[in-house]
Write a protein that holds these residues in place. Structure first.
Motif, PDB file in Angstrom:
ATOM      1  N   ARG A 131     -81.239  -5.741 -19.484  1.00 28.66           N
ATOM      2  CA  ARG A 131     -82.540  -6.074 -20.075  1.00 28.66           C
ATOM      3  C   ARG A 131     -83.592  -5.047 -19.689  1.00 28.66           C
ATOM      4  O   ARG A 131     -84.431  -4.669 -20.499  1.00 28.66           O
ATOM      5  CB  ARG A 131     -82.980  -7.475 -19.641  1.00 28.66           C
ATOM      6  CG  ARG A 131     -82.288  -8.555 -20.456  1.00 28.66           C
ATOM      7  CD  ARG A 131     -82.852  -9.914 -20.160  1.00 28.66           C
ATOM      8  NE  ARG A 131     -82.086 -10.483 -19.060  1.00 28.66           N
ATOM      9  CZ  ARG A 131     -82.598 -11.082 -17.992  1.00 28.66           C
ATOM     10  NH1 ARG A 131     -83.882 -11.226 -17.879  1.00 28.66           N
ATOM     11  NH2 ARG A 131     -81.826 -11.549 -17.057  1.00 28.66           N
ATOM     12  N   SER A 173     -85.444  -2.336 -22.513  1.00 27.23           N
ATOM     13  CA  SER A 173     -86.828  -2.603 -22.879  1.00 27.23           C
ATOM     14  C   SER A 173     -87.457  -1.341 -23.466  1.00 27.23           C
ATOM     15  O   SER A 173     -87.098  -0.227 -23.106  1.00 27.23           O
ATOM     16  CB  SER A 173     -87.618  -3.085 -21.671  1.00 27.23           C
ATOM     17  OG  SER A 173     -87.708  -2.076 -20.705  1.00 27.23           O
ATOM     18  N   THR A 215     -93.410  -0.223 -22.797  1.00 31.73           N
ATOM     19  CA  THR A 215     -93.729  -1.511 -22.201  1.00 31.73           C
ATOM     20  C   THR A 215     -94.249  -1.292 -20.789  1.00 31.73           C
ATOM     21  O   THR A 215     -93.595  -0.649 -19.971  1.00 31.73           O
ATOM     22  CB  THR A 215     -92.477  -2.409 -22.145  1.00 31.73           C
ATOM     23  OG1 THR A 215     -91.963  -2.540 -23.463  1.00 31.73           O
ATOM     24  CG2 THR A 215     -92.792  -3.762 -21.582  1.00 31.73           C
TER      25      THR A 215
END
Length: 76
Positions: free
Chosen positions: A38, A42, A46
């Motif tokens: 994860r 991303s 971000t």
């Protein structure tokens, strides 16, 4: 740095020792793999979550020209 540059700097013996140490490490848990997946997936733009106020970092000392100084006062 290329693989050849690392090999020239470290030497074959050191690289072999590093590979042997890596082989001793346990495999990561499925939970860790999922967390890392994860994180790696991303979007690049971000922003990470803000840190708490009590973990603030003091800015580095700067010279008269705005460049940071090292611990002994010399410039980078």
């Amino acid at each position: 740095m290329t693989r050849e540059e690392r090999r020239r700097i470290l030497g074959d013996e050191v690289i072999a020792k590093l590979h042997a140490r890596v082989e001793l490490a346990p495999d990561p848990s499925p939970e860790l793999v999922e967390k890392l997946r994860r994180l790696w997936m991303s979007p690049a733009d971000t922003a990470p979550a803000p840190r708490p106020a009590n973990n603030t970092v003091k800015p580095k000392a700067r010279t008269e020209h705005g460049s940071p100084r090292t611990c002994d006062g010399s410039r980078f």
